[in-house]
Design an enzyme around this catalytic site. Structure first.
Site, PDB file in Angstrom:
ATOM      1  N   CYS A   1     -10.744  -3.065  -4.125  1.00 56.42           N
ATOM      2  CA  CYS A   1      -9.799  -4.087  -4.596  1.00 56.42           C
ATOM      3  C   CYS A   1     -10.548  -5.295  -5.145  1.00 56.42           C
ATOM      4  O   CYS A   1     -10.127  -5.895  -6.130  1.00 56.42           O
ATOM      5  CB  CYS A   1      -8.866  -4.521  -3.473  1.00 56.42           C
ATOM      6  SG  CYS A   1      -7.666  -3.247  -3.081  1.00 56.42           S
TER       7      CYS A   1
ATOM      8  N   ASN B   1       0.841  -1.198   0.000  1.00 59.54           N
ATOM      9  CA  ASN B   1       0.000   0.000   0.000  1.00 59.54           C
ATOM     10  C   ASN B   1       0.875   1.247   0.000  1.00 59.54           C
ATOM     11  O   ASN B   1       1.945   1.286   0.619  1.00 59.54           O
ATOM     12  CB  ASN B   1      -1.020   0.000   1.144  1.00 59.54           C
ATOM     13  CG  ASN B   1      -0.415  -0.212   2.496  1.00 59.54           C
ATOM     14  OD1 ASN B   1       0.650  -0.812   2.617  1.00 59.54           O
ATOM     15  ND2 ASN B   1      -1.075   0.276   3.534  1.00 59.54           N
ATOM     16  N   ILE B   2       0.431   2.246  -0.747  1.00 51.42           N
ATOM     17  CA  ILE B   2       1.187   3.493  -0.879  1.00 51.42           C
ATOM     18  C   ILE B   2       0.229   4.632  -0.530  1.00 51.42           C
ATOM     19  O   ILE B   2      -0.708   4.920  -1.291  1.00 51.42           O
ATOM     20  CB  ILE B   2       1.715   3.672  -2.325  1.00 51.42           C
ATOM     21  CG1 ILE B   2       2.559   2.440  -2.732  1.00 51.42           C
ATOM     22  CG2 ILE B   2       2.526   4.963  -2.442  1.00 51.42           C
ATOM     23  CD1 ILE B   2       2.968   2.419  -4.193  1.00 51.42           C
ATOM     24  N   GLU B   3       0.452   5.229   0.632  1.00 53.43           N
ATOM     25  CA  GLU B   3      -0.480   6.268   1.084  1.00 53.43           C
ATOM     26  C   GLU B   3      -0.057   7.633   0.558  1.00 53.43           C
ATOM     27  O   GLU B   3       0.997   7.793  -0.059  1.00 53.43           O
ATOM     28  CB  GLU B   3      -0.567   6.230   2.611  1.00 53.43           C
ATOM     29  CG  GLU B   3      -1.135   4.887   3.052  1.00 53.43           C
ATOM     30  CD  GLU B   3      -1.443   4.800   4.533  1.00 53.43           C
ATOM     31  OE1 GLU B   3      -0.950   5.650   5.306  1.00 53.43           O
ATOM     32  OE2 GLU B   3      -2.175   3.859   4.905  1.00 53.43           O
TER      33      GLU B   3
ATOM     34  N   GLU C   1      -3.069  -4.543  -3.146  1.00 54.87           N
ATOM     35  CA  GLU C   1      -3.584  -5.413  -4.215  1.00 54.87           C
ATOM     36  C   GLU C   1      -3.628  -4.665  -5.537  1.00 54.87           C
ATOM     37  O   GLU C   1      -3.310  -5.199  -6.599  1.00 54.87           O
ATOM     38  CB  GLU C   1      -5.016  -5.891  -3.887  1.00 54.87           C
ATOM     39  CG  GLU C   1      -5.159  -6.676  -2.603  1.00 54.87           C
ATOM     40  CD  GLU C   1      -5.435  -5.776  -1.398  1.00 54.87           C
ATOM     41  OE1 GLU C   1      -4.839  -4.680  -1.315  1.00 54.87           O
ATOM     42  OE2 GLU C   1      -6.231  -6.168  -0.538  1.00 54.87           O
TER      43      GLU C   1
ATOM     44  N   CYS D   1     -10.369  -4.771   0.353  1.00 54.93           N
ATOM     45  CA  CYS D   1     -11.469  -3.815   0.460  1.00 54.93           C
ATOM     46  C   CYS D   1     -12.367  -3.927  -0.778  1.00 54.93           C
ATOM     47  O   CYS D   1     -12.011  -4.601  -1.757  1.00 54.93           O
ATOM     48  CB  CYS D   1     -10.922  -2.392   0.591  1.00 54.93           C
ATOM     49  SG  CYS D   1     -10.258  -1.743  -0.950  1.00 54.93           S
TER      50      CYS D   1
ATOM     51  N   CYS E   1      -4.055   0.786  -2.585  1.00 55.72           N
ATOM     52  CA  CYS E   1      -3.969  -0.456  -1.813  1.00 55.72           C
ATOM     53  C   CYS E   1      -2.914  -1.382  -2.424  1.00 55.72           C
ATOM     54  O   CYS E   1      -2.626  -1.311  -3.615  1.00 55.72           O
ATOM     55  CB  CYS E   1      -5.299  -1.198  -1.828  1.00 55.72           C
ATOM     56  SG  CYS E   1      -6.593  -0.364  -0.911  1.00 55.72           S
TER      57      CYS E   1
END
Ligand code: THU
Length: 241
Positions: A200, A155-157, A168, A197, A166
């Site tokens: 995804c 995940n890359i915020e 995935e 989620c 996310c």
């Protein structure tokens, strides 16, 4: 005799429908409609002849079961009846992908040397690259394509929260951008239970509506099929006319 080649072969397809160059049955619903038989509720699209001698011989050669070999040849033959071919490189790739996808949906998976454990481990590794300074909820994913290749993601915020990607999605985007379109398994790792989620699930549904989904946290591993995680899903087939 049919192909004018002086040796036996494993499978021959005799299509009854011819499709325009580069097109397959899905592009020509009107051609199928013409041969649709209401009585049997199906369309006769041709014949397939399979040599069982070759099935047994090739199964031994490739080190898999005769069932898998027979299933493969049958699917190969059906693909030919539906307009797929393997003369040019691009069309061969497309045919292989469709074959794998059908075999996968029928539960006859190719014996890639990729175990669930390996995929889970790669997802755990990918999790270490997570950029999650806001949620402190690292997630890793590893997705296996039907060609046997693995793509990982984390995940890359983003400071603008909504732009977070996310794990995935990152894995799927990496894979699709490398030319992959079909997948058989995805492993997802987090520090707590992390089923994919909703977004995804939808993104996975685009390419692999019956993908196996493995989730792991601590020493736990759980599995579900995307069909059960996204019932009544909306996908590419809903947009086909
Ligand atoms: N997250 C994922 O990577 N995958 C999911 O399916 C659920 C949520 C991430 C997004 C965000 O960085 C963090 O988990 C908390 O929502």
């Amino acid at each position: 005799m049919y192909r004018n080649i002086d040796r036996s072969t494993d499978v021959l397809s005799f299509p009854l429908i011819s499709y325009p160059a580069g097109k397959t049955a899905r592009d020509c619903p009107e051609k199928l409609a013409q041969v649709f038989d209401d009585e049997v509720h199906g369309a006769m699209i041709g014949d397939i002849v399979i040599s069982m001698d070759h099935v047994f011989q090739q199964a031994e050669e490739f080190g898999h079961t005769a069932e898998r070999e027979a299933a493969y040849l049958l699917v190969h033959g059906i693909c030919h009846l539906m307009g797929y071919d393997h003369i040019e490189d691009a069309e061969r790739k497309r045919m292989r992908m469709m074959e794998e996808s059908v075999l996968c949906a029928a539960g006859v998976q190719r014996d890639h040397d990729v175990s669930d454990e390996k995929l889970l481990q790669l997802a755990r590794e990918a999790m270490k690259n997570s950029y999650s300074p806001y949620s402190h909820f690292p997630v890793g994913a590893a997705i296996l394509s039907v060609n046997g290749k693995i793509y990982t993601g984390c995940n890359i915020e983003n400071a603008s929260y909504g732009l977070t990607r996310c794990a995935e999605q990152v894995a799927v985007c990496k894979a699709v951008s490398e030319g992959e379109r079909r997948f058989s398994v995805i492993a997802i790792a987090a520090n707590r239970t992390a089923w994919p989620c909703g977004a995804c699930r939808q993104i996975l549904n685009e390419f692999a509506p019956d993908i196996r989904v493995l989730v792991t946290w601590d020493d736990h591993v759980e599995e579900a099929n995307l069909r059960d995680l996204l019932p009544y899903g909306f996908g590419p087939s809903d947009l086909q006319v």
